[in-house]
Design a protein around this motif. Structure first.
Motif, PDB file in Angstrom:
ATOM      1  N   GLY A  86      29.280   7.033 -47.226  1.00 51.97           N
ATOM      2  CA  GLY A  86      28.254   7.580 -48.105  1.00 51.97           C
ATOM      3  C   GLY A  86      27.159   8.271 -47.321  1.00 51.97           C
ATOM      4  O   GLY A  86      26.957   8.005 -46.130  1.00 51.97           O
ATOM      5  N   PRO A  87      26.400   9.139 -48.000  1.00 52.01           N
ATOM      6  CA  PRO A  87      25.368   9.919 -47.291  1.00 52.01           C
ATOM      7  C   PRO A  87      24.180   9.095 -46.821  1.00 52.01           C
ATOM      8  O   PRO A  87      23.433   9.528 -45.949  1.00 52.01           O
ATOM      9  N   VAL A  88      23.955   7.910 -47.402  1.00 49.53           N
ATOM     10  CA  VAL A  88      22.784   7.113 -47.023  1.00 49.53           C
ATOM     11  C   VAL A  88      23.174   5.931 -46.147  1.00 49.53           C
ATOM     12  O   VAL A  88      22.345   5.046 -45.896  1.00 49.53           O
ATOM     13  N   ALA A  89      24.406   5.873 -45.682  1.00 48.53           N
ATOM     14  CA  ALA A  89      24.856   4.739 -44.871  1.00 48.53           C
ATOM     15  C   ALA A  89      24.214   4.789 -43.484  1.00 48.53           C
ATOM     16  O   ALA A  89      23.947   5.861 -42.932  1.00 48.53           O
ATOM     17  N   SER A  90      23.987   3.622 -42.939  1.00 48.44           N
ATOM     18  CA  SER A  90      23.409   3.528 -41.611  1.00 48.44           C
ATOM     19  C   SER A  90      24.473   3.757 -40.553  1.00 48.44           C
ATOM     20  O   SER A  90      25.680   3.726 -40.826  1.00 48.44           O
ATOM     21  N   ALA A  91      24.015   3.966 -39.324  1.00 47.33           N
ATOM     22  CA  ALA A  91      24.944   4.179 -38.222  1.00 47.33           C
ATOM     23  C   ALA A  91      25.793   2.943 -37.977  1.00 47.33           C
ATOM     24  O   ALA A  91      26.975   3.042 -37.614  1.00 47.33           O
ATOM     25  N   GLU A  92      25.204   1.756 -38.198  1.00 44.60           N
ATOM     26  CA  GLU A  92      25.964   0.519 -38.010  1.00 44.60           C
ATOM     27  C   GLU A  92      27.084   0.402 -39.037  1.00 44.60           C
ATOM     28  O   GLU A  92      28.207  -0.010 -38.705  1.00 44.60           O
ATOM     29  N   ALA A  93      26.791   0.787 -40.298  1.00 48.68           N
ATOM     30  CA  ALA A  93      27.820   0.715 -41.342  1.00 48.68           C
ATOM     31  C   ALA A  93      28.950   1.706 -41.064  1.00 48.68           C
ATOM     32  O   ALA A  93      30.128   1.390 -41.255  1.00 48.68           O
ATOM     33  N   ILE A  94      28.584   2.892 -40.605  1.00 44.06           N
ATOM     34  CA  ILE A  94      29.614   3.885 -40.281  1.00 44.06           C
ATOM     35  C   ILE A  94      30.475   3.400 -39.123  1.00 44.06           C
ATOM     36  O   ILE A  94      31.707   3.539 -39.137  1.00 44.06           O
ATOM     37  N   ALA A  95      29.843   2.809 -38.116  1.00 45.83           N
ATOM     38  CA  ALA A  95      30.607   2.302 -36.976  1.00 45.83           C
ATOM     39  C   ALA A  95      31.531   1.162 -37.386  1.00 45.83           C
ATOM     40  O   ALA A  95      32.652   1.038 -36.881  1.00 45.83           O
ATOM     41  N   GLN A  96      31.075   0.338 -38.341  1.00 46.93           N
ATOM     42  CA  GLN A  96      31.915  -0.759 -38.809  1.00 46.93           C
ATOM     43  C   GLN A  96      33.145  -0.234 -39.552  1.00 46.93           C
ATOM     44  O   GLN A  96      34.265  -0.724 -39.353  1.00 46.93           O
ATOM     45  N   ILE A  97      32.955   0.777 -40.383  1.00 48.36           N
ATOM     46  CA  ILE A  97      34.089   1.371 -41.112  1.00 48.36           C
ATOM     47  C   ILE A  97      35.044   2.041 -40.129  1.00 48.36           C
ATOM     48  O   ILE A  97      36.270   1.937 -40.268  1.00 48.36           O
ATOM     49  N   ARG A  98      34.489   2.709 -39.121  1.00 51.46           N
ATOM     50  CA  ARG A  98      35.335   3.360 -38.134  1.00 51.46           C
ATOM     51  C   ARG A  98      36.181   2.334 -37.379  1.00 51.46           C
ATOM     52  O   ARG A  98      37.359   2.575 -37.080  1.00 51.46           O
ATOM     53  N   ALA A  99      35.595   1.196 -37.095  1.00 49.53           N
ATOM     54  CA  ALA A  99      36.345   0.145 -36.406  1.00 49.53           C
ATOM     55  C   ALA A  99      37.418  -0.443 -37.309  1.00 49.53           C
ATOM     56  O   ALA A  99      38.534  -0.757 -36.863  1.00 49.53           O
ATOM     57  N   GLN A 100      37.110  -0.609 -38.607  1.00 55.53           N
ATOM     58  CA  GLN A 100      38.100  -1.135 -39.548  1.00 55.53           C
ATOM     59  C   GLN A 100      39.287  -0.197 -39.697  1.00 55.53           C
ATOM     60  O   GLN A 100      40.424  -0.643 -39.872  1.00 55.53           O
ATOM     61  N   LEU A 101      39.026   1.105 -39.624  1.00 52.51           N
ATOM     62  CA  LEU A 101      40.104   2.090 -39.750  1.00 52.51           C
ATOM     63  C   LEU A 101      40.826   2.348 -38.431  1.00 52.51           C
ATOM     64  O   LEU A 101      41.814   3.087 -38.403  1.00 52.51           O
ATOM     65  N   GLY A 102      40.327   1.779 -37.363  1.00 54.35           N
ATOM     66  CA  GLY A 102      40.949   1.991 -36.063  1.00 54.35           C
ATOM     67  C   GLY A 102      40.609   3.320 -35.437  1.00 54.35           C
ATOM     68  O   GLY A 102      41.246   3.731 -34.456  1.00 54.35           O
ATOM     69  N   LEU A 103      39.578   4.017 -35.956  1.00 50.68           N
ATOM     70  CA  LEU A 103      39.211   5.325 -35.429  1.00 50.68           C
ATOM     71  C   LEU A 103      38.384   5.231 -34.160  1.00 50.68           C
ATOM     72  O   LEU A 103      38.106   6.268 -33.537  1.00 50.68           O
ATOM     73  N   ASP A 104      37.973   4.014 -33.791  1.00 50.01           N
ATOM     74  CA  ASP A 104      37.234   3.850 -32.546  1.00 50.01           C
ATOM     75  C   ASP A 104      38.162   3.714 -31.337  1.00 50.01           C
ATOM     76  O   ASP A 104      37.692   3.667 -30.197  1.00 50.01           O
ATOM     77  N   GLN A 105      39.473   3.639 -31.612  1.00 53.96           N
ATOM     78  CA  GLN A 105      40.439   3.535 -30.530  1.00 53.96           C
ATOM     79  C   GLN A 105      40.730   4.927 -29.947  1.00 53.96           C
ATOM     80  O   GLN A 105      40.437   5.958 -30.563  1.00 53.96           O
ATOM     81  N   THR A 106      41.316   4.952 -28.772  1.00 56.93           N
ATOM     82  CA  THR A 106      41.701   6.221 -28.149  1.00 56.93           C
ATOM     83  C   THR A 106      42.864   6.842 -28.929  1.00 56.93           C
ATOM     84  O   THR A 106      43.587   6.150 -29.669  1.00 56.93           O
ATOM     85  N   LEU A 107      43.042   8.161 -28.753  1.00 60.04           N
ATOM     86  CA  LEU A 107      44.111   8.857 -29.470  1.00 60.04           C
ATOM     87  C   LEU A 107      45.498   8.302 -29.154  1.00 60.04           C
ATOM     88  O   LEU A 107      46.320   8.162 -30.072  1.00 60.04           O
ATOM     89  N   PRO A 108      45.836   7.998 -27.902  1.00 61.70           N
ATOM     90  CA  PRO A 108      47.162   7.423 -27.647  1.00 61.70           C
ATOM     91  C   PRO A 108      47.393   6.107 -28.384  1.00 61.70           C
ATOM     92  O   PRO A 108      48.491   5.865 -28.887  1.00 61.70           O
ATOM     93  N   VAL A 109      46.353   5.260 -28.475  1.00 62.88           N
ATOM     94  CA  VAL A 109      46.494   3.989 -29.190  1.00 62.88           C
ATOM     95  C   VAL A 109      46.690   4.249 -30.686  1.00 62.88           C
ATOM     96  O   VAL A 109      47.547   3.634 -31.339  1.00 62.88           O
ATOM     97  N   GLN A 110      45.902   5.176 -31.247  1.00 60.42           N
ATOM     98  CA  GLN A 110      46.043   5.502 -32.664  1.00 60.42           C
ATOM     99  C   GLN A 110      47.426   6.081 -32.957  1.00 60.42           C
ATOM    100  O   GLN A 110      48.051   5.749 -33.973  1.00 60.42           O
ATOM    101  N   PHE A 111      47.898   6.958 -32.061  1.00 63.17           N
ATOM    102  CA  PHE A 111      49.214   7.558 -32.272  1.00 63.17           C
ATOM    103  C   PHE A 111      50.320   6.513 -32.170  1.00 63.17           C
ATOM    104  O   PHE A 111      51.280   6.544 -32.946  1.00 63.17           O
TER     105      PHE A 111
END
Length: 336
Positions: A40-65
């Motif tokens: 969402g547009p009003v989400a904090s940086a911590e909330a965005i980082a938490q969602i990114r970690a839940q989706l696995g987007l904080d991992q490197t590209l080789p790990v995601q692939f």
């Protein structure tokens, strides 16, 4: 036939691997952040980082692939963040709608283009030949979304002949029991004439829009192939032998002109799968094209990757069917 099929499937494996790799990389470099969009547009940086970690987007590209390939090996295309449903289920649900629309447009185009191309070749310089040129020029010049919007404006808004473009059925019709998931076929199997007419009226305009797009290359290649066949030595021999005109045109000329037409038919079908994306958005058609566009806007990777992979599999299957059909049309192609 089996040897040809296995050979074609063997050459298709590298193509599928390339599609998987390229699609994965493109979805990662496209503008937009999935975590930011869904937070969402009003989400904090911590909330965005938490969602990114839940989706696995904080991992490197080789790990995601690696995770993506492991999921593909299990038949898991991922889960759509927009709908919360498995992508494989969404594609299986929406694919029949896209296939019904594409096949309807291709059938209408073939029924009009092939006779038009044959008549244009038989009567060069006549009004039929000029009509063929005008239709083919219009078909390749007009974008499908413009043709669709124009058809909606004229036949729905001005004349009132067509129903509102709201999908496969209007709000007052009931879907028949699912057998093939093609509404036209299922309604006929159920003996429901009212639903069949309702589904036919809804698919008429989008199918005609796709048919006009597909008619141009089919009519052009049919005319060119028939002209080449009619000017060949074996046709002159057939005429000298006293064979009637119908036998010469349909049995000898058209059969030898069919290979380029079949090749173009396969290419046009693949083009229609891409054009479906625009037509489905214009007519609110619940197919995989509109599903992929909505997912792309939302930076939802899994549906986009599943859509591209599905299109690649369909394209490979289509080319395999064309190769097998060559052997039925021309024994020389089978021997080769």
């Amino acid at each position: 036939m089996l040897r040809v099929a296995l050979s074609r499937l063997g050459t298709a494996v590298p193509s599928l691997i390339g599609v998987v790799v390229v699609t994965f990389l493109l979805t990662r470099v496209l503008p937009g952040d999935t975590a930011t969009y869904f937070a969402g547009p009003v989400a904090s940086a911590e909330a965005i980082a938490q969602i990114r970690a839940q989706l696995g987007l904080d991992q490197t590209l080789p790990v995601q692939f690696g995770r993506y390939v492991a999921d593909l090996a299990r038949g898991d295309l991922g889960t759509s963040l927009g709908t919360g449903q498995p992508v494989l289920h969404e594609i299986a649900t929406r694919l029949p709608a896209s296939a019904e629309l594409t096949l309807s447009g291709l059938l209408l185009a073939a029924l009009a283009a092939v006779p038009l191309g044959i008549l244009a070749a038989l009567r060069q310089g006549s009004w039929v030949d000029h009509l063929c040129r005008v239709v083919t020029t219009a078909g390749v010049s007009l974008p499908v979304f413009f043709t669709g919007l124009l058809a909606v404006y004229v036949f729905y808004f001005l004349l009132g002949w067509a129903p509102s473009p709201v999908g496969r059925l209007d709000a007052f019709a009931t879907a028949p029991p699912a057998v093939t998931n093609f509404l036209l076929i299922d309604s006929l199997l159920a003996g429901d004439t009212e639903t069949f007419l309702a589904a036919l009226s809804q698919i008429a305009l989008p199918a005609l829009t796709l048919a006009l797009f597909a008619l141009a290359p089919l009519a052009r290649i049919t005319r060119a192939s028939m002209l080449a066949a009619l000017d060949s030595e074996f046709i002159r021999t057939a005429r000298a032998s006293g064979l009637n005109r119908r036998t010469i045109v349909l049995t000898y000329a058209f059969r030898n002109a069919m290979l380029p037409v079949v090749t173009t038919l396969g290419m046009v079908f693949s083009f229609l799968l891409g054009a479906n994306v625009l037509v489905e958005k214009v007519f609110a058609w619940p197919g995989i094209g509109s599903y992929a566009v909505e997912a792309l806007i939302a930076s939802d990777f899994a549906p986009v990757q599943g859509f591209v992979l599905t299109m690649a599999v369909l394209y490979i299957a289509l080319n395999l069917a064309i190769d097998l059909l060559y052997g039925l049309i021309d024994p020389r192609a089978k021997e080769g």
